[in-house]
Design a protein around this motif. Sequence first.
Motif, PDB file in Angstrom:
ATOM      1  N   UNK A  55       0.829  -1.202   0.000  1.00 30.78           N
ATOM      2  CA  UNK A  55       0.000   0.000   0.000  1.00 30.78           C
ATOM      3  C   UNK A  55       0.865   1.253   0.000  1.00 30.78           C
ATOM      4  N   UNK A  56       0.253   2.357  -0.391  1.00 25.91           N
ATOM      5  CA  UNK A  56       0.884   3.661  -0.276  1.00 25.91           C
ATOM      6  C   UNK A  56       1.899   3.986  -1.348  1.00 25.91           C
ATOM      7  N   UNK A  57       2.859   4.832  -0.988  1.00 27.64           N
ATOM      8  CA  UNK A  57       3.838   5.354  -1.937  1.00 27.64           C
ATOM      9  C   UNK A  57       4.637   4.276  -2.652  1.00 27.64           C
ATOM     10  N   UNK A  58       4.812   3.124  -2.010  1.00 28.70           N
ATOM     11  CA  UNK A  58       5.649   2.073  -2.595  1.00 28.70           C
ATOM     12  C   UNK A  58       4.896   1.226  -3.614  1.00 28.70           C
TER      13      UNK A  58
ATOM     14  N   UNK B 139      -4.336   8.121  -0.404  1.00 26.70           N
ATOM     15  CA  UNK B 139      -4.259   6.854  -1.139  1.00 26.70           C
ATOM     16  C   UNK B 139      -3.805   5.729  -0.216  1.00 26.70           C
ATOM     17  N   UNK B 140      -2.809   5.996   0.627  1.00 23.75           N
ATOM     18  CA  UNK B 140      -2.330   4.971   1.554  1.00 23.75           C
ATOM     19  C   UNK B 140      -3.439   4.536   2.512  1.00 23.75           C
ATOM     20  N   UNK B 141      -4.218   5.500   2.981  1.00 25.39           N
ATOM     21  CA  UNK B 141      -5.325   5.192   3.889  1.00 25.39           C
ATOM     22  C   UNK B 141      -6.407   4.386   3.177  1.00 25.39           C
ATOM     23  N   UNK B 142      -6.732   4.769   1.955  1.00 22.47           N
ATOM     24  CA  UNK B 142      -7.734   4.021   1.180  1.00 22.47           C
ATOM     25  C   UNK B 142      -7.242   2.612   0.875  1.00 22.47           C
TER      26      UNK B 142
ATOM     27  N   UNK C  50      -7.425  -3.351   1.907  1.00 22.21           N
ATOM     28  CA  UNK C  50      -6.711  -4.567   2.298  1.00 22.21           C
ATOM     29  C   UNK C  50      -7.315  -5.159   3.570  1.00 22.21           C
ATOM     30  N   UNK C  51      -7.621  -4.321   4.543  1.00 21.87           N
ATOM     31  CA  UNK C  51      -8.215  -4.810   5.788  1.00 21.87           C
ATOM     32  C   UNK C  51      -9.559  -5.475   5.517  1.00 21.87           C
TER      33      UNK C  51
ATOM     34  N   UNK D 120     -10.143  -2.611  -6.117  1.00 23.19           N
ATOM     35  CA  UNK D 120      -9.952  -1.307  -5.490  1.00 23.19           C
ATOM     36  C   UNK D 120     -10.524  -0.227  -6.401  1.00 23.19           C
ATOM     37  N   UNK D 121     -11.316   0.701  -5.828  1.00 19.57           N
ATOM     38  CA  UNK D 121     -12.014   1.673  -6.679  1.00 19.57           C
ATOM     39  C   UNK D 121     -12.078   3.074  -6.081  1.00 19.57           C
ATOM     40  N   UNK D 122     -11.253   3.387  -5.090  1.00 18.13           N
ATOM     41  CA  UNK D 122     -11.324   4.702  -4.446  1.00 18.13           C
ATOM     42  C   UNK D 122     -10.870   5.809  -5.401  1.00 18.13           C
TER      43      UNK D 122
END
Length: 388
Positions: free
Chosen positions: A267-270, A289-292, A297-298, A309-311
């Motif tokens: 997740x996130x920047x990576x 984006x990292x939070x979404x 994933x959770x 994933x659709x955020x």
Amino acid sequence: MEQGPIVIVGAGQGGLQAAALLRQSGYEGELTLIGDEPGLPYQRPPLSKAYMAEGNADALILRAAEFFDSKAIRYLPETRVHAIDRVSRRVGTDAGDLDYGHLILATGSSNLRPPIPGLERAMDLRTLADAERLRGKIATPRRFAVIGGGFIGLEFAAVARKAGHAVTVAEAAARLMARAVSEHMSAMFLAKHRDLGAEVILGDPVSSVVDEGVTLVGGDQVAADEVLLAAGVRPNTDLAEVAGLVCANGIVLDGRLLTSDPAISALGDCASFPDPRTGRMIRLESVQAATDHARHIAARLTDKGDGPYAAVPWFWSDQADYKLQIAGLAQPSDRAEVVSEDVVLRFDDQDELTAVETINNAKVHMKTRRSLAGGEPVTADDARALIG
């Protein structure tokens, strides 16, 4: 529901959010969160804004120490993960080996370091330690040279000018924030920073950092007491690459945010993942984006949802009294329609809305964000009608 231990590598906002949401969603197994920095997980976005102005590190803390005990989350700060054994499902750390049923990589990004001679003289603004060091420099009048005219460099420039320091921003591209916003918005922020009293140099990259400041490719020298490097970031993929995971401008994920190993998410920047709208692989440098990603994933690991994933992406940047907000994700080639001084609509070659850029206009930002999240294409006429 995942039954085995879950290990999260990276204790930034995304990693912490994943741990919290796993517990909130009913996961009761072993849960370990590993961070390589000291102290409790903290917010990074304020480092270049509120923290730089106020210096309140306590206000950055995301969760108190009691949270980890109350949620039975094992938190390991100042701990380096040096290997992933995908066969035995084990990570090697400074604190010993840890088994996992599922592994979440939230390793973030680090400052991009262009091949500029003397760059070791420049300061970074990526961690709290970086911010503390930089903030110590603004206690007395200084001349700052900022390498890079993106969000971080401009946010710092605005704070430094407000504090009365001389600031020069050197941006290699022909305009500010060129990857993120339209030409109109670039021009608006260029005018704002020049009004604040900053010198902004465009299209003339820094060729070297010297004791007296920086030298530009064109030959000019910018006198400075301190130099800040803010020329972008690179995804932290070394751990994933050594483990044999597919990487290309980030750890490559599928639409469910799984890596090439189904026992590992990222997740996130990576993370490089399919854009929900176009299917094109993208990587977003955004707390939201990292939070979404963490939320998705959770939900998957606790059987609360397993779709793609659709955020809708959204971004913001506070620079002086300008709050830039972007709903959606535009390509540099997307057409820009300037509705007013503070609102720009972006459209692709099918004339569908891809993003909306606003300054100090939260109402339009929220309306268009909700519209983009509706799942149906937003036409140009629909977009114009939406903002009235």
